[in-house]
Design an enzyme around this catalytic site. Structure first.
Site, PDB file in Angstrom:
ATOM      1  CE1 TYR A 101      43.420  31.388  40.007  1.00 36.81           C
ATOM      2  CE2 TYR A 101      44.261  32.825  38.072  1.00 36.81           C
ATOM      3  CZ  TYR A 101      44.145  31.376  38.624  1.00 36.81           C
ATOM      4  OH  TYR A 101      44.955  30.499  38.155  1.00 36.81           O
ATOM      5  CD  GLU A 189      44.723  28.006  40.175  1.00 41.61           C
ATOM      6  OE1 GLU A 189      44.569  27.863  38.875  1.00 41.61           O
ATOM      7  OE2 GLU A 189      43.764  27.755  41.135  1.00 41.61           O
TER       8      GLU A 189
END
Length: 378
Positions: A101, A189
């Site tokens: 991530y 993201e």
């Protein structure tokens, strides 16, 4: 403002961040054609502006064209957290060795962009933050220096030990930061950022949010806006001079002033209730605003009780009372209402309300407790 994954992918591609080939589809026929065109194993992904698509069945792997059609048939029209899936992304599937991530957001404490990175990718970062917060690296980026080569490498080494991976990640991280700055984003993201079996780092999902106040200088970004039903209500409220944000509770709030609205929600929470919205009718004495506000509250099926909290300053309590009475005549209101009026012309406002047999209370605390009592009695 939020955008879909397929739009975020296009922005990544424009900045030369590696992403798999993909095709946006609105119909089963388009899904079939896309699977044939890509001519390999694909992933069919629902395009909705909420998380948890995979858990809801909105992401399916398809090894054949027939499987892609079957997946598209199941996903198109599906309801995911109140959003109907109207389009899907058919994307090349990749063999994943490891998931990560990475994301950027604004950190108000350091007054800078915050870069977050974790080796636990592929799951909602909120869950990682709850269960294993130490797994998330948080690095503030100096706004004067920006994302330097040194800083990008420093972050990359927190995730990768192989120098080849570090070099790829460094390039991607610098480009992510540039996207964040160039587009006036509030969130960028990639989850997951993956290493493929070919040793290539690739972004296979993306999320981007933008600062609404900066859209005037981002026409290309603003053109991507596809507001959901809640956002449409918020935009309609703005056009009516109201400030409205939908929440998940069941007590509809109508208040004048942002600070009072926040205090009202806090008091409701303090006594164990759940506010259904932030709704500020502002400071003007315009009965039409009350009518428009009541319309908004009635459109939310989760609202079981309406709590009106007016502290009259510029806003006159008698005007609010007149607007409320007019709204009740125009609308079919079948849910309980609790009213608290205080301040400018409060005595006249209370008289108008009393003439129509509407319940009033004397304080904010009383209003919150009565609203909660009515909710619990339903």
């Amino acid at each position: 403002m939020k955008i879909h994954e397929y739009q975020a992918r296009q922005i990544f591609r424009d900045y030369a961040i590696p992403v798999p080939d993909s095709i946006l589809c609105h119909t089963i026929e388009e899904v079939e054609q896309a699977a044939k065109e890509l001519n390999r194993m694909v992933v069919v992904k629902a395009q909705v502006l909420v998380g948890g698509r995979g858990k809801a069945g909105g992401v399916k792997l398809a090894k054949t064209v027939e499987a892609a059609v079957e997946a598209g048939t199941k996903i198109l029209g599906m309801d995911i957290k109140g959003c109907t899936v109207e389009k899907v992304l058919v994307a090349d599937a990749v063999e994943i060795v490891k998931e990560y991530y990475v994301g950027l957001t604004i950190d108000r404490n350091t007054k800078s962009v915050l870069f977050m990175a974790s080796a636990e990718g592929g799951v909602e970062i909120e869950e990682v933050a709850k269960t294993n917060p130490d797994a998330i690296h948080k690095i503030p980026i100096d706004p004067d220096l920006g994302m330097t080569d040194f800083m990008a490498r420093k972050i990359a080494y927190k995730l990768f030990s192989d120098i080849a991976m570090v070099k790829q990640a460094t390039d991607i991280f610098k480009k992510m930061y540039q996207i964040f700055i160039d587009t006036d984003a509030s969130i960028v993201e990639i989850n997951p950022l993956v290493i493929t079996d070919g040793g290539k780092i690739t972004a296979i999902d993306g999320k981007m949010n933008f600062d609404d106040n900066a859209l005037y200088r981002q026409p290309a970004i603003e053109a991507m806006n596809e507001p959901d039903e809640d956002e449409k209500k918020e935009l309609a409220a703005k056009d009516s001079g109201l400030t409205y944000i939908r929440l998940d509770g069941n007590i509809g709030c109508m208040v004048n002033g942002a600070g009072l609205a926040m205090a009202t929600m806090d008091v409701i929470k303090h006594y164990g209730g759940q506010p259904a919205n932030f709704l500020d009718i502002g400071g003007s004495s315009n009965p039409q605003k009350v009518i428009d506000a009541m319309n908004l509250l009635m459109l939310d099926k989760n609202v079981k009780v309406i709590m009106i909290n007016i502290f009259g300053g510029i806003t006159r309590c008698d005007d609010v009372a007149k607007g409320l009475v007019t709204a009740l005549h125009q609308l079919k209101v079948e849910i309980p209402i609790v009213i608290r009026l205080s301040g400018t012309n409060a005595e006249e406002g209370l008289r108008i309300i009393a003439e129509h047999n509407l319940p009033t209370v004397g304080s904010l605390s009383e209003a919150a407790q009565e609203a909660i009592r009515l909710v619990n009695s339903l």
